[in-house]
Design a protein around this motif. Structure first.
Motif, PDB file in Angstrom:
ATOM      1  N   ALA A  19      36.651  48.769  28.249  1.00 21.29           N
ATOM      2  CA  ALA A  19      37.033  47.691  29.239  1.00 21.29           C
ATOM      3  C   ALA A  19      36.940  48.302  30.523  1.00 21.29           C
ATOM      4  O   ALA A  19      36.403  47.381  31.278  1.00 21.29           O
ATOM      5  N   TYR A  20      37.186  49.481  30.866  1.00 21.71           N
ATOM      6  CA  TYR A  20      37.015  50.127  32.175  1.00 21.71           C
ATOM      7  C   TYR A  20      35.485  50.170  32.379  1.00 21.71           C
ATOM      8  O   TYR A  20      35.242  49.681  33.665  1.00 21.71           O
ATOM      9  N   HIS A  21      34.643  50.350  31.618  1.00 23.29           N
ATOM     10  CA  HIS A  21      33.126  50.412  31.874  1.00 23.29           C
ATOM     11  C   HIS A  21      32.722  49.099  32.097  1.00 23.29           C
ATOM     12  O   HIS A  21      31.850  48.946  33.177  1.00 23.29           O
ATOM     13  N   GLN A  22      33.355  47.948  31.310  1.00 22.67           N
ATOM     14  CA  GLN A  22      32.766  46.699  31.729  1.00 22.67           C
ATOM     15  C   GLN A  22      33.088  46.058  33.199  1.00 22.67           C
ATOM     16  O   GLN A  22      32.253  45.658  33.663  1.00 22.67           O
ATOM     17  N   GLN A  23      34.415  46.517  33.416  1.00 22.75           N
ATOM     18  CA  GLN A  23      34.797  45.972  34.594  1.00 22.75           C
ATOM     19  C   GLN A  23      34.216  47.026  35.879  1.00 22.75           C
ATOM     20  O   GLN A  23      33.981  46.072  36.761  1.00 22.75           O
ATOM     21  N   ARG A  24      34.057  47.924  35.650  1.00 22.57           N
ATOM     22  CA  ARG A  24      33.256  48.760  36.709  1.00 22.57           C
ATOM     23  C   ARG A  24      31.658  48.259  36.792  1.00 22.57           C
ATOM     24  O   ARG A  24      30.975  48.166  38.057  1.00 22.57           O
ATOM     25  N   LYS A  25      31.066  48.137  35.656  1.00 24.20           N
ATOM     26  CA  LYS A  25      29.753  47.549  35.693  1.00 24.20           C
ATOM     27  C   LYS A  25      29.895  46.104  36.172  1.00 24.20           C
ATOM     28  O   LYS A  25      28.621  45.769  37.285  1.00 24.20           O
ATOM     29  N   GLN A  26      30.559  45.605  36.316  1.00 26.82           N
ATOM     30  CA  GLN A  26      30.508  44.093  36.750  1.00 26.82           C
ATOM     31  C   GLN A  26      31.074  43.998  38.191  1.00 26.82           C
ATOM     32  O   GLN A  26      31.366  42.838  38.897  1.00 26.82           O
ATOM     33  N   TYR A  46      34.351  44.846  39.461  1.00 24.14           N
ATOM     34  CA  TYR A  46      35.651  44.713  39.694  1.00 24.14           C
ATOM     35  C   TYR A  46      36.496  45.777  39.892  1.00 24.14           C
ATOM     36  O   TYR A  46      37.393  45.548  40.744  1.00 24.14           O
ATOM     37  N   ILE A  47      35.839  47.040  39.627  1.00 24.69           N
ATOM     38  CA  ILE A  47      36.488  48.060  40.014  1.00 24.69           C
ATOM     39  C   ILE A  47      35.327  48.881  40.652  1.00 24.69           C
ATOM     40  O   ILE A  47      34.255  49.035  40.222  1.00 24.69           O
ATOM     41  N   LYS A  48      35.676  49.540  41.998  1.00 31.57           N
ATOM     42  CA  LYS A  48      34.969  50.115  42.708  1.00 31.57           C
ATOM     43  C   LYS A  48      35.180  51.625  43.022  1.00 31.57           C
ATOM     44  O   LYS A  48      36.008  52.016  42.947  1.00 31.57           O
TER      45      LYS A  48
END
Length: 95
Positions: A84-91, A93-95
């Motif tokens: 989940a963290y990886h997807q959020q960062r990839k898209q 949302y997490i910078k």
């Protein structure tokens, strides 16, 4: 030529009817383990004390099993959390 095709089709249809009638007139073939069970039992090795427990063979060390279950649970949740963290960062949302 047309007569030959018609004759061939008629012979084929007649032959298939004869075969289907022949198959339907014979009784059904049923193969079950019940009929061969005694022969099947003779081929198996004799039972020993391990055959009492078909799935697990205790005793197990309780603390070791507890740690193993806990680690498996943590690894499972860790994989989901990292995904989940990886997807959020990839898209983005997490910078």
């Amino acid at each position: 030529m047309m007569l030959a095709r018609t004759a061939l089709a008629a012979r084929t249809a007649a032959a298939s009817r004869v075969v289907s009638r022949r198959q339907m007139s014979s009784e059904a073939r049923i193969h079950t383990a019940k009929s061969k069970w005694s022969e099947l039992q003779k081929t198996r090795p004799p039972k020993d004390h391990n055959d009492e427990h078909l799935c697990f063979h205790p005793p197990y060390n309780g603390p070791v099993m507890g740690v193993a279950i806990f680690v498996s649970w943590c690894v499972g949740y860790g994989v989901i959390g990292f995904g989940a963290y990886h997807q959020q960062r990839k898209q983005g949302y997490i910078k």
